[in-house]
Design an enzyme around this catalytic site. Structure first.
Site, short mmCIF file in Angstrom:
data_model
loop_
_atom_site.label_atom_id
_atom_site.label_comp_id
_atom_site.label_asym_id
_atom_site.label_seq_id
_atom_site.Cartn_x
_atom_site.Cartn_y
_atom_site.Cartn_z
CG HIS A 8 -0.35 0.10 2.22
ND1 HIS A 8 -0.23 -1.50 3.47
CD2 HIS A 8 -0.12 1.23 3.31
CE1 HIS A 8 0.44 -0.27 4.41
NE2 HIS A 8 0.31 0.70 4.60
CG HIS A 81 3.71 4.46 5.10
ND1 HIS A 81 2.59 5.56 5.79
CD2 HIS A 81 2.94 3.12 5.14
CE1 HIS A 81 1.59 4.36 5.85
NE2 HIS A 81 1.95 3.29 5.61
CD GLU A 130 3.28 -0.17 6.95
OE1 GLU A 130 2.67 1.21 6.78
OE2 GLU A 130 2.71 -1.06 7.56
C1 LIG Z 1 1.28 0.80 11.51
C2 LIG Z 1 -0.41 0.49 10.91
C3 LIG Z 1 -0.37 0.94 9.86
C4 LIG Z 1 -0.13 0.01 8.16
O1 LIG Z 1 0.16 0.31 7.65
O2 LIG Z 1 0.01 -1.54 9.02
C5 LIG Z 1 0.26 2.26 9.49
O3 LIG Z 1 1.16 2.23 8.24
S1 LIG Z 1 0.69 3.56 10.03
C6 LIG Z 1 1.49 4.76 10.19
C7 LIG Z 1 1.90 5.87 10.98
N1 LIG Z 1 2.96 5.44 12.36
C8 LIG Z 1 3.94 5.93 11.75
O4 LIG Z 1 4.78 6.44 11.11
C9 LIG Z 1 5.10 5.10 12.29
C10 LIG Z 1 6.98 5.83 12.30
N2 LIG Z 1 6.87 6.19 11.91
C11 LIG Z 1 7.57 6.95 12.59
O5 LIG Z 1 8.44 7.59 14.17
C12 LIG Z 1 7.61 8.82 12.70
O6 LIG Z 1 6.50 9.86 11.40
C13 LIG Z 1 9.04 9.63 11.92
C14 LIG Z 1 10.16 9.08 12.54
C15 LIG Z 1 9.59 8.81 10.48
C16 LIG Z 1 8.94 11.12 12.13
O7 LIG Z 1 8.23 11.56 13.12
P1 LIG Z 1 9.01 12.71 13.15
O8 LIG Z 1 7.32 13.37 12.27
O9 LIG Z 1 7.29 13.30 14.73
O10 LIG Z 1 9.81 12.97 13.39
P2 LIG Z 1 10.06 14.55 12.58
O11 LIG Z 1 9.54 16.38 12.42
O12 LIG Z 1 11.81 15.37 13.15
O13 LIG Z 1 10.60 14.16 11.34
C17 LIG Z 1 12.42 13.42 11.39
C18 LIG Z 1 12.42 13.54 9.75
O14 LIG Z 1 11.89 12.54 9.06
C19 LIG Z 1 11.07 13.41 7.71
N3 LIG Z 1 10.00 13.21 7.34
C20 LIG Z 1 9.42 12.81 8.74
N4 LIG Z 1 7.73 11.78 8.53
C21 LIG Z 1 8.58 11.86 7.20
C22 LIG Z 1 7.33 10.66 6.21
N5 LIG Z 1 6.08 10.47 5.93
N6 LIG Z 1 7.95 10.48 4.68
C23 LIG Z 1 9.70 11.50 4.46
N7 LIG Z 1 9.79 11.67 5.58
C24 LIG Z 1 9.13 12.00 7.00
C25 LIG Z 1 11.26 14.82 8.52
O15 LIG Z 1 11.13 15.89 7.19
C26 LIG Z 1 12.39 14.99 8.64
O16 LIG Z 1 13.15 15.23 8.31
P3 LIG Z 1 14.64 16.09 8.83
O17 LIG Z 1 15.41 16.37 7.78
O18 LIG Z 1 14.90 16.04 9.90
O19 LIG Z 1 13.39 17.95 8.97
CO LIG Z 2 1.14 1.60 6.52
#
Ligand SMILES: CC[C@H](C(=O)O)C(=O)SCCNC(=O)CCNC(=O)[C@H](O)C(C)(C)COP(=O)(O)OP(=O)(O)OC[C@H]1O[C@@H](n2cnc3c(N)ncnc32)[C@H](O)[C@@H]1OP(=O)(O)O
Ligand SMILES: [Co+2]
Length: 139
Positions: A8, A81, A130
């Site tokens: 997905h 993602h 993911e």
């Molecule tokens: C699991 C259930 C379901 C499934 O399919 O089964 C799902 O998919 S649920 C989806 C939601 N859950 C998650 O996304 C869990 C993993 N994600 C995380 O732990 C956070 O989103 C994380 C760590 C990737 C980012 O967290 P956060 O935005 O709070 O931190 P920062 O703002 O400090 O970001 C750090 C750095 O990453 C870049 N970033 C953030 N989100 C994304 C993204 N979606 N795609 C690409 N890049 C992303 C952000 O810009 C920061 O980059 P930097 O260069 O440091 O500015």
């Molecule tokens: Co997902």
């Protein structure tokens, strides 16, 4: 590691209810699932079928949601993602760890009821990735 099926594309939205008419009326989606809460993952989820994969609409559940910060930066939502299938989640975990990639948490049960984990976008060319154990045994 063998690149598996794209299970997905995760699309974050402030409101699944408000997003569904777009997918139904503009994009012509016919397979739109019932939204359901995944409190353990901090999101509400709704799967939209496409001919060869799914769109996973995700809406924050509470201020601690892992997508809250993403939506603060992207208030209208957006592509969040990509999720690929693997035959064995433990094998995949060991592979990404060997590559020095940052796994985000331990494998846990995802929206399709099989184990998943995420790899940090900074280690994946900017794409939050993911990895999901295939419900089809990896094929
Ligand atoms: C699991 C259930 C379901 C499934 O399919 O089964 C799902 O998919 S649920 C989806 C939601 N859950 C998650 O996304 C869990 C993993 N994600 C995380 O732990 C956070 O989103 C994380 C760590 C990737 C980012 O967290 P956060 O935005 O709070 O931190 P920062 O703002 O400090 O970001 C750090 C750095 O990453 C870049 N970033 C953030 N989100 C994304 C993204 N979606 N795609 C690409 N890049 C992303 C952000 O810009 C920061 O980059 P930097 O260069 O440091 O500015
Ligand atoms: Co997902």
């Amino acid at each position: 590691m063998h690149l598996g099926r794209l299970n997905h594309v995760g699309v974050a939205t402030p409101s699944i209810t408000d997003a569904i008419p777009y997918w139904r009326d503009v994009m012509g989606a016919t397979g739109i699932g019932e939204p359901f809460d995944l409190p353990a993952q901090g999101v509400k989820v709704c799967f939209v079928d496409t001919p060869n994969t799914q769109i996973e609409l995700i809406e924050p559940l509470g201020p601690e949601s892992p997508i809250a910060a993403f939506l603060q930066k992207n208030p209208a939502g957006g592509q969040h993602h990509l999720c690929y299938e693997v035959p064995d989640i433990a094998e995949a975990k060991a592979w990404f760890e060997e590559q020095g990639a940052r796994l985000l948490g331990e494998p846990r049960i995802g929206a399709h009821g099989t184990p998943i984990f995420f790899v940090h976008p900074r280690d994946m060319g900017g794409v939050l990735t993911e990895i999901m154990e295939s419900p089809r045994g990896g094929h």
